[in-house]
Design a protein around this motif. Sequence first.
Motif, mmCIF file in Angstrom:
data_model
loop_
_atom_site.group_PDB
_atom_site.id
_atom_site.type_symbol
_atom_site.label_atom_id
_atom_site.label_comp_id
_atom_site.label_asym_id
_atom_site.label_seq_id
_atom_site.Cartn_x
_atom_site.Cartn_y
_atom_site.Cartn_z
ATOM 1 N N SER A 32 1.087 -1.333 0.038
ATOM 2 C CA SER A 32 0.014 -0.007 -0.088
ATOM 3 C C SER A 32 1.333 0.787 0.402
ATOM 4 O O SER A 32 0.316 2.070 0.361
ATOM 5 C CB SER A 32 -1.007 -0.059 1.141
ATOM 6 O OG SER A 32 -1.982 -0.981 1.049
ATOM 7 N N GLU A 35 -0.648 4.724 0.453
ATOM 8 C CA GLU A 35 -1.323 4.857 2.159
ATOM 9 C C GLU A 35 0.028 5.437 2.971
ATOM 10 O O GLU A 35 -0.158 5.055 3.800
ATOM 11 C CB GLU A 35 -2.126 4.494 2.228
ATOM 12 C CG GLU A 35 -3.803 3.998 1.940
ATOM 13 C CD GLU A 35 -4.346 3.279 2.283
ATOM 14 O OE1 GLU A 35 -4.765 2.912 3.062
ATOM 15 O OE2 GLU A 35 -4.042 1.531 2.397
ATOM 16 N N ARG A 61 4.203 -1.146 10.375
ATOM 17 C CA ARG A 61 3.286 -0.336 10.534
ATOM 18 C C ARG A 61 1.698 -0.964 9.436
ATOM 19 O O ARG A 61 1.478 -1.939 8.769
ATOM 20 C CB ARG A 61 3.188 0.783 9.760
ATOM 21 C CG ARG A 61 2.380 2.095 9.372
ATOM 22 C CD ARG A 61 2.356 3.017 8.610
ATOM 23 N NE ARG A 61 0.768 4.180 8.639
ATOM 24 C CZ ARG A 61 1.115 5.141 7.592
ATOM 25 N NH1 ARG A 61 1.429 4.708 6.106
ATOM 26 N NH2 ARG A 61 0.424 5.533 7.800
ATOM 27 N N ARG A 63 -1.021 0.326 10.226
ATOM 28 C CA ARG A 63 -2.756 0.626 9.661
ATOM 29 C C ARG A 63 -2.418 2.544 8.925
ATOM 30 O O ARG A 63 -0.828 2.900 9.707
ATOM 31 C CB ARG A 63 -3.618 0.622 10.531
ATOM 32 C CG ARG A 63 -3.147 1.122 11.929
ATOM 33 C CD ARG A 63 -4.397 2.219 12.248
ATOM 34 N NE ARG A 63 -3.772 3.196 13.627
ATOM 35 C CZ ARG A 63 -3.413 3.909 13.585
ATOM 36 N NH1 ARG A 63 -3.431 4.611 12.992
ATOM 37 N NH2 ARG A 63 -3.669 4.450 15.491
ATOM 38 N N ALA A 64 -3.114 2.503 7.874
ATOM 39 C CA ALA A 64 -2.900 3.362 7.191
ATOM 40 C C ALA A 64 -3.695 4.952 9.097
ATOM 41 O O ALA A 64 -4.143 4.233 9.735
ATOM 42 C CB ALA A 64 -3.478 4.318 6.157
ATOM 43 N N GLY A 65 -2.596 6.061 8.473
ATOM 44 C CA GLY A 65 -3.163 7.150 9.853
ATOM 45 C C GLY A 65 -2.050 7.217 10.152
ATOM 46 O O GLY A 65 -0.878 7.596 9.957
ATOM 47 N N ASP A 66 -2.297 8.178 11.382
ATOM 48 C CA ASP A 66 -1.257 9.001 12.452
ATOM 49 C C ASP A 66 -0.399 7.444 13.156
ATOM 50 O O ASP A 66 -0.661 6.542 12.688
ATOM 51 C CB ASP A 66 -1.627 9.143 13.653
ATOM 52 C CG ASP A 66 -2.535 8.363 14.415
ATOM 53 O OD1 ASP A 66 -2.626 7.457 14.881
ATOM 54 O OD2 ASP A 66 -4.028 9.239 14.913
ATOM 55 N N TYR A 69 -0.730 4.170 18.681
ATOM 56 C CA TYR A 69 -0.741 3.192 18.444
ATOM 57 C C TYR A 69 -1.581 2.909 19.967
ATOM 58 O O TYR A 69 -1.135 2.780 21.199
ATOM 59 C CB TYR A 69 0.389 2.054 18.407
ATOM 60 C CG TYR A 69 0.341 2.235 16.628
ATOM 61 C CD1 TYR A 69 0.015 2.159 15.659
ATOM 62 C CD2 TYR A 69 2.030 2.808 16.119
ATOM 63 C CE1 TYR A 69 -0.102 2.361 14.692
ATOM 64 C CE2 TYR A 69 2.532 2.847 15.247
ATOM 65 C CZ TYR A 69 1.541 2.497 13.944
ATOM 66 O OH TYR A 69 1.362 2.824 13.140
ATOM 67 N N GLU A 73 -2.636 -2.875 18.749
ATOM 68 C CA GLU A 73 -1.776 -2.393 17.430
ATOM 69 C C GLU A 73 -0.712 -3.106 17.393
ATOM 70 O O GLU A 73 0.203 -3.623 16.772
ATOM 71 C CB GLU A 73 -1.831 -1.089 17.155
ATOM 72 C CG GLU A 73 -3.058 -0.703 16.533
ATOM 73 C CD GLU A 73 -3.808 0.313 16.630
ATOM 74 O OE1 GLU A 73 -4.533 1.228 15.818
ATOM 75 O OE2 GLU A 73 -3.982 1.483 17.384
#
Length: 244
Positions: A32, A35, A61, A63-66, A69, A73
Amino acid sequence: MTRPLLEIAANSPASALMAQDAGADRIELCASLGEGGLTPTITTIAIARDRLRIPLYVLIRPRAGDFLYDDLELETMLGDIEHCVRLGCDGVVIGALDADGRVDMDRCRTLVAAAGCLGVTFHRAFDITSNPRQALEDIVALGCERVLTSGQQTSAVAGATLVGQLVDQAGSRIVVMPGAGIDSANIVRLRAKTGATEFHASAKRALASKMRHRPERLQDLQCGEVRSDGDEIRRLVEALRNVE
């Protein structure tokens, strides 16, 4: 003097092998790219590790975003690092922040400890830290080998002034590696302005779909593959070969 090192962000084993053949020095394997990069599948990592001769680092990582965690996570990231250790990867790429934009030292220490003898790069979570100079000292204290940064701008060229300042601050303690928006047209200028010795680029291009059956009502499901561009990587390598 040896030429600066080139790391390529590759989104598949095919991209990683293309980058290797074109002269890249190291691979950051991810999924990805659109992203900002996520952790690739275990099978993707295993195939890349089996086929590559150059060092392989894997982006951790979830997930996407900030980069704030929670415990679940963190558990996910620890499991992904465990797979990288087991598969014989050369390093991992990590990063976690607290809600105030500081390096989350507790979570990052846990991630670095899980990596064991693998090398560790701190990723572009650095670029949204509230105090980059203090963040660099925190990352040095964690024992990371390098930090990837665009100088807290949208591209490393735009952030070159801060990147150069961080290179000076780091000295020989850690590598400050510029990344984001780097190509063969600007890498020599960026090298001169920052004094960096390692560079990170995606050098990607979109390939047209080879599907013959392409219903117009579902065009969003029929875009082609994104893959490392071997010609651009060769140009990057050649540009670095000629720098002083």
